[in-house]
Enzyme design. Structure first.
Site, mmCIF file in Angstrom:
data_model
loop_
_atom_site.group_PDB
_atom_site.id
_atom_site.type_symbol
_atom_site.label_atom_id
_atom_site.label_comp_id
_atom_site.label_asym_id
_atom_site.label_seq_id
_atom_site.Cartn_x
_atom_site.Cartn_y
_atom_site.Cartn_z
ATOM 1 N N PRO A 226 16.775 34.456 -26.701
ATOM 2 C CG PRO A 226 15.383 34.070 -27.845
ATOM 3 C CD PRO A 226 16.266 33.955 -27.634
ATOM 4 C CD GLU A 258 15.920 29.380 -35.895
ATOM 5 O OE1 GLU A 258 15.457 28.232 -36.018
ATOM 6 O OE2 GLU A 258 16.146 30.520 -36.601
ATOM 7 C CB ALA A 260 15.054 24.343 -25.295
ATOM 8 C CG ASN A 261 19.556 21.470 -25.687
ATOM 9 O OD1 ASN A 261 20.380 21.871 -24.856
ATOM 10 N ND2 ASN A 261 19.078 20.468 -25.255
ATOM 11 C CG ASP A 285 24.095 29.931 -14.153
ATOM 12 O OD1 ASP A 285 25.183 30.958 -14.227
ATOM 13 O OD2 ASP A 285 23.840 30.025 -12.611
ATOM 14 C CB THR A 329 20.731 31.798 -10.947
ATOM 15 O OG1 THR A 329 20.053 31.060 -11.169
ATOM 16 C CG2 THR A 329 22.140 31.647 -9.384
ATOM 17 N NE ARG A 398 12.990 29.328 -13.287
ATOM 18 C CZ ARG A 398 14.112 30.638 -14.549
ATOM 19 N NH1 ARG A 398 13.456 31.658 -14.215
ATOM 20 N NH2 ARG A 398 14.709 29.673 -14.922
ATOM 21 C CD GLU A 595 19.053 22.860 -18.479
ATOM 22 O OE1 GLU A 595 19.111 22.600 -18.864
ATOM 23 O OE2 GLU A 595 19.813 24.299 -18.506
HETATM 24 C C1 LIG Z 1 15.403 31.079 2.547
HETATM 25 C C2 LIG Z 1 16.469 32.086 2.048
HETATM 26 C C3 LIG Z 1 17.220 30.665 1.542
HETATM 27 C C4 LIG Z 1 18.280 31.460 1.004
HETATM 28 C C5 LIG Z 1 19.544 30.518 -0.049
HETATM 29 C C6 LIG Z 1 20.270 31.482 -1.065
HETATM 30 C C7 LIG Z 1 21.452 30.701 -0.946
HETATM 31 C C8 LIG Z 1 21.286 30.876 -2.364
HETATM 32 C C9 LIG Z 1 22.209 30.110 -3.555
HETATM 33 C C10 LIG Z 1 21.602 29.881 -4.470
HETATM 34 C C11 LIG Z 1 23.350 29.196 -5.375
HETATM 35 C C12 LIG Z 1 23.169 28.478 -6.983
HETATM 36 C C13 LIG Z 1 23.773 28.258 -8.102
HETATM 37 C C14 LIG Z 1 23.512 27.973 -8.754
HETATM 38 C C15 LIG Z 1 22.270 27.781 -9.681
HETATM 39 C C16 LIG Z 1 22.480 28.299 -10.912
HETATM 40 O O1 LIG Z 1 22.531 27.673 -11.689
HETATM 41 C C17 LIG Z 1 21.337 27.669 -11.088
HETATM 42 C C18 LIG Z 1 20.286 27.876 -12.469
HETATM 43 O O2 LIG Z 1 20.695 29.511 -13.275
HETATM 44 P P1 LIG Z 1 19.952 30.323 -14.570
HETATM 45 O O3 LIG Z 1 18.142 30.042 -13.879
HETATM 46 O O4 LIG Z 1 20.147 28.781 -15.453
HETATM 47 O O5 LIG Z 1 20.930 31.607 -14.566
HETATM 48 N N1 LIG Z 1 20.284 28.323 -10.872
HETATM 49 C C19 LIG Z 1 19.151 27.752 -9.193
HETATM 50 C C20 LIG Z 1 18.638 28.373 -8.363
HETATM 51 O O6 LIG Z 1 19.476 26.711 -9.094
HETATM 52 N N1 LIG Z 2 15.280 30.077 -28.324
HETATM 53 C C1 LIG Z 2 15.238 29.859 -27.064
HETATM 54 N N2 LIG Z 2 13.709 28.721 -26.486
HETATM 55 C C2 LIG Z 2 13.638 28.224 -25.524
HETATM 56 N N3 LIG Z 2 14.430 28.271 -24.367
HETATM 57 C C3 LIG Z 2 15.976 27.555 -24.548
HETATM 58 C C4 LIG Z 2 15.868 29.081 -26.047
HETATM 59 N N4 LIG Z 2 17.446 28.656 -25.731
HETATM 60 C C5 LIG Z 2 17.890 28.514 -25.115
HETATM 61 N N5 LIG Z 2 17.137 27.959 -24.713
HETATM 62 C C6 LIG Z 2 16.857 27.466 -23.182
HETATM 63 O O1 LIG Z 2 16.623 28.157 -22.135
HETATM 64 C C7 LIG Z 2 17.490 27.375 -20.676
HETATM 65 C C8 LIG Z 2 17.150 28.474 -20.026
HETATM 66 O O2 LIG Z 2 18.329 29.664 -20.479
HETATM 67 P P1 LIG Z 2 18.629 30.721 -19.307
HETATM 68 O O3 LIG Z 2 20.061 31.345 -20.232
HETATM 69 O O4 LIG Z 2 19.810 29.870 -18.374
HETATM 70 O O5 LIG Z 2 17.965 31.579 -18.796
HETATM 71 P P2 LIG Z 2 17.171 30.995 -17.543
HETATM 72 O O6 LIG Z 2 19.188 31.441 -16.520
HETATM 73 O O7 LIG Z 2 16.664 32.576 -17.195
HETATM 74 O O8 LIG Z 2 17.057 29.646 -17.140
HETATM 75 C C9 LIG Z 2 17.608 26.594 -21.066
HETATM 76 O O9 LIG Z 2 18.054 25.365 -19.967
HETATM 77 C C10 LIG Z 2 18.545 27.076 -23.094
HETATM 78 O O10 LIG Z 2 18.895 25.838 -23.272
#
Ligand SMILES: CCCCCCCCCCCCC/C=C/[C@@H](O)[C@H](COP(=O)(O)O)NC(C)=O
Ligand SMILES: Nc1ncnc2c1ncn2[C@@H]1O[C@H](COP(=O)(O)OP(=O)(O)O)[C@@H](O)[C@H]1O
Ligand SMILES: [Ca+2]
Length: 633
Positions: A226, A258, A260-261, A285, A329, A398, A595
């Protein structure tokens, strides 16, 4: 299976001729074993409704079974009405087609109803007709007379009213419709039938065909984070995905996490996986990473393999995973489906797509740390992630803020990279070709693998990992990235390594050496343009099966990690928080699919096609533009 629907053919051309249009001459009445015998007359409304299968030409009598198994063979053929216009509608094992009758003088352009109203419709040429692959039919339902259905705008509308006052019995087929940018939508078409029996026969025949598709999931275990992305995971699932699953007859067990993990731990121990045909994660991701960790662990334990032991040959996971994107992402969803759209992902799950994917295992001093499927990034992407975790409240934005900040800090890190190049494979990281649905490079390289893997294992067993194969580089790096797939995402539509493959058993190791801020910016900006981000003197890229990294300050075996080295961590933190500080930190951290890893010295190996997704890879536009259209022939 269709043997039940064996049709007994009786050529009734002579009787039919009198009242049937010319095109129906020599069609045969069909009777489905176990099903009520359908009416074959038009009911006096000028519509021939015949349940037909082509009669084999004389002298070509073949084994009935063989004929029925031919995919293109017609099972049903009727004249039905769509929006009060006459259509020739046919069903074979592979396609459902409907074509406006050319004899008609009244022009009623056919317009399918769409579940999602925003989709820009193209008006199909009524003379050409419409073809839908049976594998992309989502469901079929019989319309009840006077029944009401909710419109896209939320109001209710009478079926009768919609279809015209004399619509009579009708059935509606929901199917996949492709729209731009790899998006899929659920479209619907309602066929009005002259008689109830014919209507029921069409419904049961289409259902019979759908039941033969064994790859479709019937029961799914769904985990929703969520807090992913903009915290819309629950809402996205309830509004956009659950109605589609229910319409397609897919049952679900939904768990909202509920903490993380929570999902990982539930999969490791609590989940009764034998009850399900797949696992779905609603999130980003990070959430997908939880799911694969839980599933891979569970698969090893159930198969009697120690998941922590680096020498053990791991068992691939066969339970498919679906991703409903709701994260920040959504790189894994984007790179495997072509878009981060929840409805598209839900439809790929319903039709039972399969896409194998490589997984990297990450070890530190022979101890297992984590798995990765997309990006392993040290330096720039590690620092961006570390910094962005403190800004989680900002949601996906962010990453943009931390990206700019880390670009300005311009930290570089010293260390040694060793890698095992992937030899004898098809494809390089500089190819113009991309990994697409049914990728031949992935198929080819997968076949090469057993003998290669064996070779490396023999080397490992002897303790000297074929030194001649390993290559070593030392230096100062702004970024060290391993992309096991393109890592395309909305921020970078072509990805960190545009030519990387989803399932070829390799990862693309990208080394960005120390350079000026201006040059680094050129490199970064090329992720968003057509220019080659590797065509720069300070960037190199290698397609590898395995690699190791050791930071300069912990090149002894007693590697100190960031968390253990409290003193160093404090200084690193000060330097990170104050970009003006001239002191460069010695360590970055690894971004492992979003991570942060606890260790900086790591050993990474690729496991080819280790998991399966409910996806099919990115489709080339021509795949659907060139669909066979029997109506047009
Ligand atoms: C100054 C101009 C910069 C432009 C750079 C554009 C490149 C962006 C490429 C991003 C590639 C991200 C690869 C994916 C990583 C995801 O696993 C991770 C986690 O994604 P989540 O938050 O779980 O959806 N996201 C990041 C940004 O590290
Ligand atoms: N209920 C929860 N409360 C807090 N963190 C959680 C919960 N469920 C999953 N997570 C953790 O939240 C983190 C971010 O999740 P993700 O689905 O990748 O979102 P985002 O793309 O915004 O980073 C993961 O590390 C995951 O383990
Ligand atoms: Ca790969």
């Amino acid at each position: 299976m269709l043997p039940q629907s064996r049709l007994h053919l009786t050529c009734r051309s002579c009787q039919a001729q009198a009242r049937a249009p010319r095109s129906y001459h020599h069609q045969a009445q069909t009777v489905v074993r176990g099903a009520p015998s359908p009416a074959t007359t038009s009911g006096g409304v000028g519509v021939l409704s015949s349940l037909a299968e082509e009669t084999p030409a004389e002298g070509q009598e073949q084994d009935g079974q063989t004929q029925m198994e031919r995919p293109g063979r017609m099972l049903l053929l009727s004249e039905l009405r769509v929006r009060n216009a006459a259509y020739d509608v046919s069903l074979s094992r592979s396609v459902l087609t409907w074509k406006r009758r050319t004899s008609s003088t009244v022009y009623h352009p056919f317009r399918p109803r769409f579940c999602v109203p925003s989709f820009p419709r193209r008006r199909p040429d009524p003379g050409v007709g419409h073809t839908v692959s049976v594998s992309e039919i989502l469901s079929v339902r019989e319309e009840e007379e006077n029944s009401s259905r909710r419109r896209d705008d939320g109001s209710w509308k009478k079926i009768k009213e919609r279809e015209g006052k004399d619509c009579g019995p009708a059935f509606t087929v929901s199917y996949v419709e492709r729209s731009p940018h790899h998006r899929w939508r659920c479209a619907e078409v309602t066929f009005a039938c002259p008689e109830e029996a014919l209507c029921q026969h069409w419904v049961s025949s289409i259902r019979e065909q759908l039941a033969t598709i064994v790859s479709r999931p019937k029961r799914l275990l769904v985990y929703i984070n969520p807090y992913s992305g903009k915290r819309q995971g629950k809402r996205i699932y309830e509004r956009k995905v659950a109605p589609l699953f229910s319409q397609a007859g897919v049952s679900t067990h939904v768990i909202v996490t509920e903490r993380a993990n929570y999902a990982r731990d539930h999969l490791k121990t609590g989940a009764e996986l034998q009850k399900f045909d797949g696992v779905v994660c609603v999130g980003g991701d990070g959430m997908f990473s939880e799911i694969i960790h839980g599933l891979i662990w569970r698969t090893q334990i159930d198969g009697g393999v120690d998941p922590n032991c680096p020498e053990e040959a791991l068992i691939p996971c066969t339970l498919r995973i679906g991703i409903i994107p709701a994260g920040s992402t959504d790189c894994i969803c984007f790179a495997t489906v072509g878009t981060n759209d929840p409805v598209t992902s839900a439809l790929h799950i319903i039709v039972g797509d399969s896409q194998p994917m490589d997984v990297c295992s990450v070890h530190h001093n022979n101890a297992f740390l984590q798995y990765s499927v997309s990006l392993l990034g040290y330096g720039f992407y590690g620092d961006v992630l570390t910094d962005s975790e403190k800004k989680r409240w900002m949601g996906p934005a962010r990453y943009d803020l931390s990206g700019v900040k880390m670009f300005l800090t311009h930290h570089y890190y010293e260390g040694t990279v060793s890698y095992l190049p992937a030899k004898g494979i098809m494809g390089t990281p500089r190819d113009a070709a991309r990994c697409r649905s049914g990728c031949v490079v992935c198929q080819h390289n997968r076949q090469l693998l057993p003998e290669k893997a064996e070779m490396y294992e023999v080397d490992e067993a002897s303790g000297s990992e074929s030194d001649s194969e390993w290559r070593t580089l030392r230096g100062k790096f702004l970024a060290i990235n391993a992309a096991s797939m393109s890592c395309a995402c909305p921020r970078s539509p072509k990805g960190l390594s545009p030519a990387a493959h989803l399932a070829d058993g390799t990862t693309d190791l990208i080394l960005v050496r120390k350079c000026s801020r201006f040059d680094f910016l050129r490199h970064l900006l090329r992720h968003t343009s057509k220019d080659d981000q590797f065509d720069l003197a300070f960037v190199e890229v290698h397609r590898v099966r395995r690699f190791r990294f050791t930071p300069r300050h912990c090149q002894s075996d007693s590697d100190l990690d960031l968390r253990e080295n409290g003193k160093h961590q404090i200084f690193s933190q000060i330097c990170r928080d104050h970009p003006a500080c001239g002191c460069a930190p010695a360590y970055s951290s690894w971004n492992c699919d979003g991570e942060i890893l606890n260790h900086t010295a790591i050993d990474v190996r690729v496991h080819c096609q280790f998991i399966q997704l409910f996806a099919r890879g990115i489709e080339e536009p021509k795949v659907f533009e060139e669909l066979p259209n029997p109506c047009a022939i």
